[in-house]
Design a protein around this motif. Structure first.
Motif: not given
Length: 132
Positions: A112-124
């Motif tokens: 749900a959170a990983d919008r760029d698909g890198d496998g982790k959640i950034g602050v933005d």
């Protein structure tokens, strides 16, 4: 009680003094009673809903700046991201007696959170998810 004892040993060794500051920082931003009620509402495995949780603890109504402060508390290894390993223990970031997310809940939260698909959640990504 410090939440470090519940984190994987590797993370706990890397951040021995993070817990006290993290727990105090969370209490400065959010209401402890609301956190307890939300944790109780999602006590059962497979019951976690991040959007309802964020609303129940009052995070959804907070400013982007406050949401980013919460992110920094949840980013226990200070990498600038919440990785899957950290996400499993995210409820402990709000209160030391929070339960671990199941693998299914962890993966759903990450997706749900990983919008760029890198496998982790950034602050933005985290801030966008909270204010969705």
């Amino acid at each position: 009680m410090c939440m470090c004892s519940t984190l994987p040993a590797l993370l706990a060794r890397r951040i021995p003094h993070h817990c006290t500051a993290a727990e105090m920082a969370m209490k400065d931003i959010l209401n402890a009673d609301e956190i307890k009620k939300a944790l109780d509402a999602f006590k059962a495995a497979e019951s976690f809903n991040h959007m309802k949780f964020f609303e129940m603890i009052g995070l959804k109504a907070k400013s982007a700046e406050d949401v980013k402060k919460v992110f920094k508390v949840l980013d226990v290894d200070n990498s600038g991201f919440i990785e899957e390993e950290e996400l499993k223990f995210v409820l402990k970031g709000f209160a030391s007696d929070g339960r671990d997310l199941t693998d299914k809940e962890t993966k759903a939260f990450l997706e749900a959170a990983d919008r760029d698909g890198d496998g982790k959640i950034g602050v933005d990504e985290f801030e966008a998810l909270v204010h969705e």
